[in-house]
Enzyme design. Structure first.
Site, mmCIF file in Angstrom:
data_model
loop_
_atom_site.group_PDB
_atom_site.id
_atom_site.type_symbol
_atom_site.label_atom_id
_atom_site.label_comp_id
_atom_site.label_asym_id
_atom_site.label_seq_id
_atom_site.Cartn_x
_atom_site.Cartn_y
_atom_site.Cartn_z
ATOM 1 N N SER A 124 -5.602 -56.163 9.878
ATOM 2 C CA SER A 124 -6.266 -57.443 10.138
ATOM 3 C C SER A 124 -6.688 -58.116 8.838
ATOM 4 C CB SER A 124 -7.498 -57.182 11.005
ATOM 5 O OG SER A 124 -8.362 -58.288 10.965
ATOM 6 N N TYR A 149 -15.375 -53.312 12.848
ATOM 7 C CA TYR A 149 -13.975 -53.554 13.218
ATOM 8 C C TYR A 149 -13.100 -53.536 11.964
ATOM 9 C CZ TYR A 149 -9.807 -56.282 14.359
ATOM 10 O OH TYR A 149 -8.517 -56.722 14.477
HETATM 11 P P1 NAD Z 1 -5.618 -57.520 22.658
HETATM 12 O O1 NAD Z 1 -7.019 -57.018 22.818
HETATM 13 O O2 NAD Z 1 -5.173 -58.655 23.496
HETATM 14 O O3 NAD Z 1 -4.587 -56.321 22.821
HETATM 15 C C1 NAD Z 1 -4.900 -54.980 22.556
HETATM 16 C C2 NAD Z 1 -4.476 -54.175 23.774
HETATM 17 O O4 NAD Z 1 -4.669 -52.805 23.477
HETATM 18 C C3 NAD Z 1 -5.300 -54.473 25.022
HETATM 19 O O5 NAD Z 1 -4.456 -54.857 26.090
HETATM 20 C C4 NAD Z 1 -6.026 -53.168 25.329
HETATM 21 O O6 NAD Z 1 -6.135 -52.924 26.726
HETATM 22 C C5 NAD Z 1 -5.142 -52.156 24.638
HETATM 23 N N1 NAD Z 1 -5.896 -50.966 24.186
HETATM 24 C C6 NAD Z 1 -7.085 -50.918 23.555
HETATM 25 N N2 NAD Z 1 -7.448 -49.642 23.321
HETATM 26 C C7 NAD Z 1 -6.440 -48.869 23.804
HETATM 27 C C8 NAD Z 1 -6.227 -47.466 23.863
HETATM 28 N N3 NAD Z 1 -7.147 -46.617 23.391
HETATM 29 N N4 NAD Z 1 -5.085 -47.017 24.429
HETATM 30 C C9 NAD Z 1 -4.159 -47.870 24.932
HETATM 31 N N5 NAD Z 1 -4.320 -49.212 24.916
HETATM 32 C C10 NAD Z 1 -5.444 -49.706 24.364
HETATM 33 O O7 NAD Z 1 -5.484 -57.885 21.100
HETATM 34 P P2 NAD Z 1 -4.330 -58.685 20.337
HETATM 35 O O8 NAD Z 1 -4.889 -59.996 19.931
HETATM 36 O O9 NAD Z 1 -3.063 -58.623 21.086
HETATM 37 O O10 NAD Z 1 -4.245 -57.807 19.030
HETATM 38 C C11 NAD Z 1 -3.257 -56.803 18.844
HETATM 39 C C12 NAD Z 1 -3.586 -56.044 17.575
HETATM 40 O O11 NAD Z 1 -3.643 -56.942 16.455
HETATM 41 C C13 NAD Z 1 -4.946 -55.352 17.608
HETATM 42 O O12 NAD Z 1 -4.825 -54.158 16.882
HETATM 43 C C14 NAD Z 1 -5.853 -56.308 16.867
HETATM 44 O O13 NAD Z 1 -6.944 -55.638 16.286
HETATM 45 C C15 NAD Z 1 -4.907 -56.861 15.822
HETATM 46 N N6 NAD Z 1 -5.252 -58.196 15.330
HETATM 47 C C16 NAD Z 1 -5.164 -59.281 16.153
HETATM 48 C C17 NAD Z 1 -5.479 -60.540 15.647
HETATM 49 C C18 NAD Z 1 -5.390 -61.783 16.496
HETATM 50 O O14 NAD Z 1 -5.629 -62.875 15.966
HETATM 51 N N7 NAD Z 1 -5.042 -61.689 17.783
HETATM 52 C C19 NAD Z 1 -5.880 -60.689 14.310
HETATM 53 C C20 NAD Z 1 -5.952 -59.545 13.513
HETATM 54 C C21 NAD Z 1 -5.617 -58.310 14.008
#
Ligand code: NAD
Length: 327
Positions: A124, A149
């Site tokens: 991130s 985080y």
């Molecule tokens: P999101 O929360 O929509 O998706 C994450 C998914 O992981 C969720 O559906 C959740 O149910 C699942 N999950 C969580 N813990 C779990 C576990 N222990 N076992 C199995 N499944 C699990 O988030 P996103 O926006 O799709 O982000 C995806 C990744 O990218 C994440 O790692 C997030 O930290 C990272 N990220 C996202 C952004 C953004 O702007 N969306 C920015 C920086 C980093």
């Protein structure tokens, strides 16, 4: 390729699993369907997927992961499963340890044991913390995370490095910058703002509007992941591990983002100016040279077009978004 996508009921994972299956790969879409935000939205995303095999498993459950890897012969793994949310981590730290540390460690270990060709994982932009030097470069110091985080995401990068160095597991960390678009996350600004506008509620603007984000459209993020997937880091430069900023490379003032959303939706916002939230940072901006030279791709979707596409999606899914925001 035979690909495991974790977090596939989530925003980015759903789009990625869909794209990879359309490209003809075998895809297993894993998620634990937790209730951090509306499970109905996660289920609705999964209902859209026709190609991938859906697997409801938790990455913190090591025996379940081992059984899955024994059953499937994965060649590539993309780990997007995580407890996301900067502000939430201030009040609820433990889920971050379970999913982002223990879960990720489990995944590293099974990837090593089952000799996965390439593990890509979500890091991130938050790892850069409150640093003054802009734009953020992969070589910048990242030892002062502003939230738990961010600390867990930085820890993931270090654990992946150690598995690459000691066990020769090739891995690539992707530092995502504020991803937005259709099927977005209801805890993030674009959906929160759109929901408030549609409901006629005021929009909370933190740090009194002195905020900027490098908003990156979902399709550009998915394209970057698809291009990185076959490019496992080699052994030549030491540990087979790389980190890339995955962002658009153009910070946008939050108030400009709101104005564009107002114009596209045709609704005027009432704004409530608030103090900075604990754990938050003022501005993000990706230096994208490293990624662009590796994958020969520049983000294609301007903010104007991205917001138009998001608003077009809202026309069909306004009810789902509002229900998700209320959950
Ligand atoms: P999101 O929360 O929509 O998706 C994450 C998914 O992981 C969720 O559906 C959740 O149910 C699942 N999950 C969580 N813990 C779990 C576990 N222990 N076992 C199995 N499944 C699990 O988030 P996103 O926006 O799709 O982000 C995806 C990744 O990218 C994440 O790692 C997030 O930290 C990272 N990220 C996202 C952004 C953004 O702007 N969306 C920015 C920086 C980093």
């Amino acid at each position: 390729m035979n690909i495991l996508v974790t977090g596939a009921a989530g925003f980015i994972g759903f789009h990625l699993a869909d794209r990879l299956a359309r490209d003809g790969h075998r895809v297993v879409a894993l998620d634990n369907l937790n209730d951090y935000y509306a499970v109905s939205l996660k289920r609705a995303r999964l209902d859209q997927l026709s190609g991938p095999v859906i697997e409801t498993t938790d990455i913190a459950d090591l025996p379940a992961l081992e059984a899955l890897f024994r059953r499937e012969r994965f060649t590539h793994v993309v780990n997007l499963a995580a407890q996301a949310g900067v502000r939430h981590s201030v009040e609820h730290p433990h889920e971050y340890g379970r999913s982002n540390l223990i879960g990720f460690l489990n995944l590293l270990d099974v990837c090593k044991r089952f000799e996965i060709e390439h593990l890509l994982y979500a890091s991130s932009s938050s790892v850069y913390g409150r640093q003054e030097t802009l734009p953020f470069k992969e070589t910048d110091p990242v030892d002062r995370p502003a939230s738990l985080y961010a600390a867990t995401k930085r820890a993931d990068e270090m654990m992946a490095y150690s598995y690459a160095d000691l066990h020769r597991l090739p891995s690539t960390g992707m530092r995502f910058f504020t991803v937005y678009g259709p099927w977005g996350r209801p805890d993030m600004a674009p959906c929160l703002f759109a929901g408030a506008l549609l409901n006629g509620n005021p929009i909370d603007i933190f740090n009194h509007g002195r905020m900027a984000r490098d908003f990156t459209y979902i399709d550009d993020v998915v394209e970057s992941i698809v291009r990185l997937l076959p490019l496992a880091p080699g052994e030549d430069a030491g540990a087979p591990h790389e980190i890339y900023n995955v962002g658009r490379g153009e910070p946008v003032a939050l108030l400009d983002f709101v104005e564009l959303l107002e114009r596209t939706l045709g609704i005027q916002a009432t704004k409530r100016f608030r103090d900075m939230q604990p754990g938050d940072i003022e501005r993000t901006w990706a230096d994208t040279h490293k990624l662009q030279s590796m994958i020969d791709f520049k983000p294609q979707v301007s903010l104007e077009v991205g917001i138009e596409r998001f608003v077009a999606w809202l026309k069909d899914y306004e009810g789902l978004l509002l229900e998700s925001l209320a959950a």
